[in-house]
Write a protein that holds these residues in place. Structure first.
Motif, PDB file in Angstrom:
ATOM      1  N   ASN A 143       0.817  -1.225   0.034  1.00  0.00           N
ATOM      2  CA  ASN A 143      -0.073  -0.038  -0.084  1.00  0.00           C
ATOM      3  C   ASN A 143       0.816   1.390  -0.023  1.00  0.00           C
ATOM      4  N   ASP A 145       2.935   3.721  -1.985  1.00  0.00           N
ATOM      5  CA  ASP A 145       3.140   4.285  -3.311  1.00  0.00           C
ATOM      6  C   ASP A 145       4.413   4.595  -3.451  1.00  0.00           C
TER       7      ASP A 145
ATOM      8  N   ASP C 258     -10.151   4.955   5.243  1.00  0.00           N
ATOM      9  CA  ASP C 258      -9.816   5.356   4.064  1.00  0.00           C
ATOM     10  C   ASP C 258      -9.568   6.783   4.423  1.00  0.00           C
ATOM     11  N   PHE C 259      -8.118   7.071   4.258  1.00  0.00           N
ATOM     12  CA  PHE C 259      -7.621   8.239   4.559  1.00  0.00           C
ATOM     13  C   PHE C 259      -6.271   8.552   3.686  1.00  0.00           C
ATOM     14  N   THR C 260      -5.675   9.670   3.873  1.00  0.00           N
ATOM     15  CA  THR C 260      -4.519  10.111   3.027  1.00  0.00           C
ATOM     16  C   THR C 260      -3.595  10.848   3.950  1.00  0.00           C
ATOM     17  N   ILE C 261      -2.362  10.341   3.862  1.00  0.00           N
ATOM     18  CA  ILE C 261      -1.260  10.966   4.514  1.00  0.00           C
ATOM     19  C   ILE C 261      -0.341  11.429   3.479  1.00  0.00           C
ATOM     20  N   GLY C 262      -0.294  12.983   3.547  1.00  0.00           N
ATOM     21  CA  GLY C 262       0.535  13.771   2.218  1.00  0.00           C
ATOM     22  C   GLY C 262       0.088  13.118   1.094  1.00  0.00           C
ATOM     23  N   THR C 263       0.997  12.301   0.114  1.00  0.00           N
ATOM     24  CA  THR C 263       0.317  11.883  -1.086  1.00  0.00           C
ATOM     25  C   THR C 263      -0.093  10.499  -1.022  1.00  0.00           C
ATOM     26  N   GLN C 264       0.360   9.818   0.228  1.00  0.00           N
ATOM     27  CA  GLN C 264       0.106   8.229   0.311  1.00  0.00           C
ATOM     28  C   GLN C 264      -1.406   8.169   0.833  1.00  0.00           C
ATOM     29  N   HIS C 265      -2.256   7.616  -0.284  1.00  0.00           N
ATOM     30  CA  HIS C 265      -3.630   7.158   0.055  1.00  0.00           C
ATOM     31  C   HIS C 265      -3.703   5.910   0.624  1.00  0.00           C
ATOM     32  N   ILE C 266      -4.103   5.615   1.880  1.00  0.00           N
ATOM     33  CA  ILE C 266      -4.399   4.581   2.444  1.00  0.00           C
ATOM     34  C   ILE C 266      -5.807   4.103   2.782  1.00  0.00           C
ATOM     35  N   SER C 267      -5.968   2.705   2.147  1.00  0.00           N
ATOM     36  CA  SER C 267      -7.369   2.291   2.175  1.00  0.00           C
ATOM     37  C   SER C 267      -7.458   0.962   2.737  1.00  0.00           C
TER      38      SER C 267
END
Lengths: 331, 278, 297
Positions: A143, A145, C258-267
């Motif tokens: 997960n 990127d 489901d959230f986003t840290i910086g450019t990293q999307h975490i699902s």
């Protein structure tokens, strides 16, 4: 002959195991130097994988075989090492020495941080916690990127003509794990590991700081697996979580170490050679049912030589002793 | 503590007001005594009187519920188990714990490697030290055998050798003579005396009264977790309280009656002198 | 709110199956101290048995529950008696490796017999569901949960009331004492291993109703069985049930993250295993004998 005597003959032979077996293992290592001269790309990869599994089996052997902490998660260190190379390659650094050095440092730190809580657990609980670490790490990387997530990323590698570089790098890693195990086993460190395996409380009474030595064993074992991963990634040219944290890379080394002889110096190498070799041959001639044979082989070896093949080398009394040992573990 | 207390002849271990509770049960309560450097303290008491618990507290395996054990002024409870032997305290276990897959010599060598002076010993030196100790305790003949193959008396010897390998100042021995025959007990006593002569303070738990009396300079008696007597062997064994603890109050009463009868006879004898004396 | 209720229901429905998966694994581990790596393979065989009975003879999956149990019980009993028993006193690693080999054998036999194709058990009621207060519940999953509850109940009664059940519990507490009072330990072990396999078979039958059947289907369930055992504590029926439900619920909620840290999307749907495993690690470290667990060696 008493039962304990039979068991000792089949499974107890000092902290390094049979010296003959070690000599045989080292001689075979020398023979393996010749593989790239055959100019057979397929064989080179087969044997490079054997060396890779052997290095990982030695890593497992140190914590599982010598220290008695059965880890199901060594693939986490292999994968972490592989991703170290991938990250370096992404930053334009393509140097195997740098890869291995970074993998060793990262894995040692990783092992210490994770080991402090996890090595307090014992037996099956430790085993499961380590399995959890490996699976969780695989999921997390899938997960991220920055690491190419689940689609993976390319790792730069040398041109076809110089492919043997990876073979010899892996050979060196494997040799380092064999010799490292030999010297550790004979040193004070080895005795601390075995004392912890045999009886942690009694070891503490004799002045052994169990936490410290367990973490030492785990950190070294992590470096062994990580070094193998660091060489594997550029050799493979591509890395994704399913390759870096594959079930095979997790299970094979354990099976190899136990089959060859856990807690011995020659066992993991002999196990890796026989198992990976048999796997390859079976795959070649019985493509559809080779894993079936593989399973059958494991079952048979466990039943006839439960402490590992390596003990055949030091067997006093030959077949008769072995026959007597067959029923020694029966309930 | 005064300067005098720190000399080699002063107090080595100070057990003050130690209590140990397991659930609702006090295995030890209000136990206090000092152990002098160079002495041999015999610890006796009926089964379940708390001897092994006390050994565990003194060697740092248990942290006492109340009170403290100090060694040369340091609280043992503050020291982790693996560091206790580095202070100079070693012990044997009643239930022996050899490293089963190692040889007898390797078992002892591990102690020599990681004990008090282990840091200064190479692997080779540790094995040499182990060999010396095996000769002292009489195990040299089985040095190469797997520890799991030893007989019970040999396992006890191995326990002593492992403890000695830690180079202790104070050695706690938990029933190392149980199961030995008369000759073997004599040998063991000789060994312990020899160890003591080299300056090692001994605390000995043993059921064999004869052995304890012959070796101890001081005897401490525990009963139901309390110290009921302390002193020179002869004095302690003569104490009615100790006899009662060991042999029960009915026995004491009977002895009392016998003594009265004895005394009556004596009086009678004085009144009517025997004919021979006439 | 309704999403919360739906997740909770999904978690409980999934947890019921996990409880049955873990039950047999937990008994074998808790009573015999064996990590049975063949548990997933037994489960897979149960699923294929159900599939074959359904495809060839139209046997309803719920009716094949007892068949799965009996067949797999017999297989487990034989494996324990004739294989594992040979190395019963070997170091635990040896038995671990043996069960791994057995697992490989069974998975590959299945691969030869049924090939690697995905199979499904599609009954007339497979797609049916009902809705209460915006929460959708598939009928098969509800029945599966009820069957799972019934099975754990029966196991609990059998272990506490029957003579054999008591002998099993006595053996797990103190082998020596059990032997002295006339319990044949080798026989008890064979029964326990048989039970473990039988329960895995039953779980396989239940799973075949909602998941695809293939030779490798057992592996993820094997790992979940581990986690459930740790959550619930070893060798106890109610532990497996509670552990299974807790795991199912945690996993269901983890999926919704489901959230986003910086450019990293975490699902959460990608990380559900990782989250469950992190929960596992925390439980292991804080309470190594499980939420329900009592201190065991």
């Amino acid at each position: 002959m008493t039962t304990t005597a039979v068991l000792r003959r089949i499974g107890l032979g000092g902290i390094t195991g049979s010296p003959i077996a070690i000599a045989v293992a080292l001689a075979l290592m020398v023979v393996l130097l010749a593989v790239p001269f055959g100019h057979n790309g397929y064989l080179e990869i087969v044997f490079r994988n054997i060396l890779m599994y052997a290095a990982m089996a030695y890593g497992w052997n140190l914590i599982g075989g010598y220290t008695g902490y059965v880890s199901f998660g060594q693939v986490a260190f292999f994968g972490a090492g592989a991703y170290c190379s991938a990250v370096l390659s992404a930053h334009g650094i393509d140097n195997l020495f740098a890869d291995v050095a970074l993998a060793c440092v990262v894995n040692a730190l990783f092992a210490i941080v994770v080991g402090l809580p996890v090595l307090r657990l014992k037996g099956h609980y430790f085993a499961i916690a380590t399995l959890g670490i490996a699976l969780a790490l695989s999921d997390i990387v899938a997960n991220l990127d920055a690491l190419g997530a689940s689609s993976g990323l390319a790792v730069h590698h040398v041109d076809e003509a110089h492919f043997y570089v990876y073979y010899y790098a892996m050979w060196l890693v494997a040799l380092a794990t064999i010799l490292g195990t030999y010297f550790i086993a004979r040193s004070k460190l080895g005795f601390a590991f075995v004392a912890i395996r045999e009886n942690e409380e009694a070891a503490a009474v004799l002045g052994i700081d169990a936490t410290r030595y367990k973490i030492t064993a785990w950190a070294i074992s992590a470096m062994m697996a990580g070094a193998a991963g660091a060489v594997f990634a550029p050799a493979n040219g591509f890395l994704d979580p399913s390759i870096a944290f594959s079930v095979d890379s997790n299970v094979f080394p354990i099976v190899m170490a136990i089959l060859g002889g856990a807690g011995t110096v020659a066992g993991p190498f002999i196990g890796a050679l026989i198992l990976a070799g048999a796997n390859e041959l079976l795959q070649r001639y019985f493509i559809k049912i080779h894993t079936l044979f593989f399973g059958a082989m494991i079952v048979i070896v466990v039943l006839i030589l439960p402490r590992g093949l390596v003990w055949l080398f030091g067997l006093k009394g030959g077949a008769r002793t072995w026959l007597k040992s067959l029923t020694a573990y029966k309930a | 503590m005064t300067a005098a207390g720190q000399t080699a002849t002063g107090v080595a271990l100070r057990i003050s007001d130690v209590g140990m509770r397991f659930g609702g049960l006090w295995a030890l309560s209000e136990v206090s005594f000092d152990v002098e450097h160079g002495s041999v303290v015999g610890l006796i008491g009926p089964n379940g009187s708390g001897k092994t618990t006390l050994m565990n507290v003194v060697s740092g395996v248990y942290k006492p519920t109340t009170g403290s054990v100090t060694y040369d002024g340091r609280r043992i409870a503050d020291v982790p188990t693996h560091a206790v032997c580095h202070l100079g305290i070693a012990r044997t276990f009643q239930v022996v714990k050899p490293f089963a897959s190692l040889t007898v010599r390797e078992n002892v060598a591990v102690g020599a490697m990681y004990g008090r002076y282990g840091g200064k010993r190479s692997t080779r030196a540790s094995f040499e030290r182990a060999q010396e100790l095996l000769e002292i305790v009489g195990l040299a003949r089985v040095a190469e055998r797997a520890a799991s193959d030893l007989t019970i008396p040999d396992r006890k010897r191995l326990e002593v050798a492992k403890a000695l390998a830690l180079d202790p100042d104070v050695l706690l021995l938990d029933e190392v003579m149980a199961g030995l025959n008369a000759t073997e007990v004599e040998e063991a006593l000789e060994l312990l005396r020899d160890v003591n002569r080299r300056g090692v303070t001994l605390i000995v738990v043993e059921h064999l009264m004869k052995a304890i009396v012959s070796i101890s300079t001081t005897i401490i008696v525990l009963a139901e977790g309390r110290k009921i007597a302390q002193g020179a062997p002869a004095d302690v064994l003569a104490s009615p309280q100790v006899i009662e603890a060991y042999l029960g109050s009915r026995w004491v009463k009977r002895q009392e009656q016998l003594r009265i009868i004895e005394a009556d006879r004596e009086v009678a004898a004085r009144v009517q002198p025997p004919e021979a004396g006439a | 709110m309704h999403l919360f209720a739906q997740d909770l229901v999904n978690g409980i429905l999934a947890g019921g199956i996990l409880a049955v998966v873990a039950l047999g694994f937990s008994l074998v581990w808790g009573i015999m101290n064996i990590i049975n790596l063949a548990h997933g393979a037994f489960l897979m065989l149960g699923a294929y048995l159900t599939y074959q009975l359904f495809a060839s003879f139209h046997v309803d999956p719920f009716l094949s529950l007892p068949i799965s149990f009996v067949v797999l019980f017999a297989l487990g009993y034989l494996i324990q008696t004739y294989l594992i028993n040979w190395v019963a006193r070997a170091p635990i690693l040896t038995i671990f490796l043996l069960t791994f080999g057995l697992s490989l054998l069974m998975v590959n036999i299945a691969l030869i017999v049924w090939t690697g194709d995905q199979r499904g058990v599609t009954t007339a009621y497979s797609g049916a569901n009902f809705t209460i207060a915006d929460v959708t519940v598939p009928w098969t999953k509800l029945f599966t949960l009820l069957a799972a509850l019934a099975i754990t109940g029966i196991m609990q009664l059998w272990l506490t009331r029957s003579k054999t059940g008591r002998a099993i519990r006595a053996t797990s507490m103190d082998i020596g004492a059990a032997q002295l009072s006339g319990v044949r330990v080798a026989h008890i072990y064979a029964i326990v291993y048989g039970l473990g396999a039988g329960l895995a078979g039953v779980a396989g039958t239940l799973i075949s109703l909602s998941y695809a059947v293939n030779p490798g289907m057992g592996d993820p369930f094997l790992i979940k069985a581990f986690v459930v055992c740790v959550l619930g504590g070893l060798g106890s029926v109610e532990g497996a049930l509670i552990g299974g439900l807790v795991y199912g619920i945690v996993e269901a909620f983890a999926t919704q993250l489901d959230f986003t840290i910086g450019t990293q999307h975490i699902s959460g749907s990608g990380l559900q295993d990782a989250i469950a495993l992190v929960v596992l690690l925390i439980v292991l470290i804080v309470r190594p004998t499980g939420i329900m667990g009592k201190a065991t060696a």
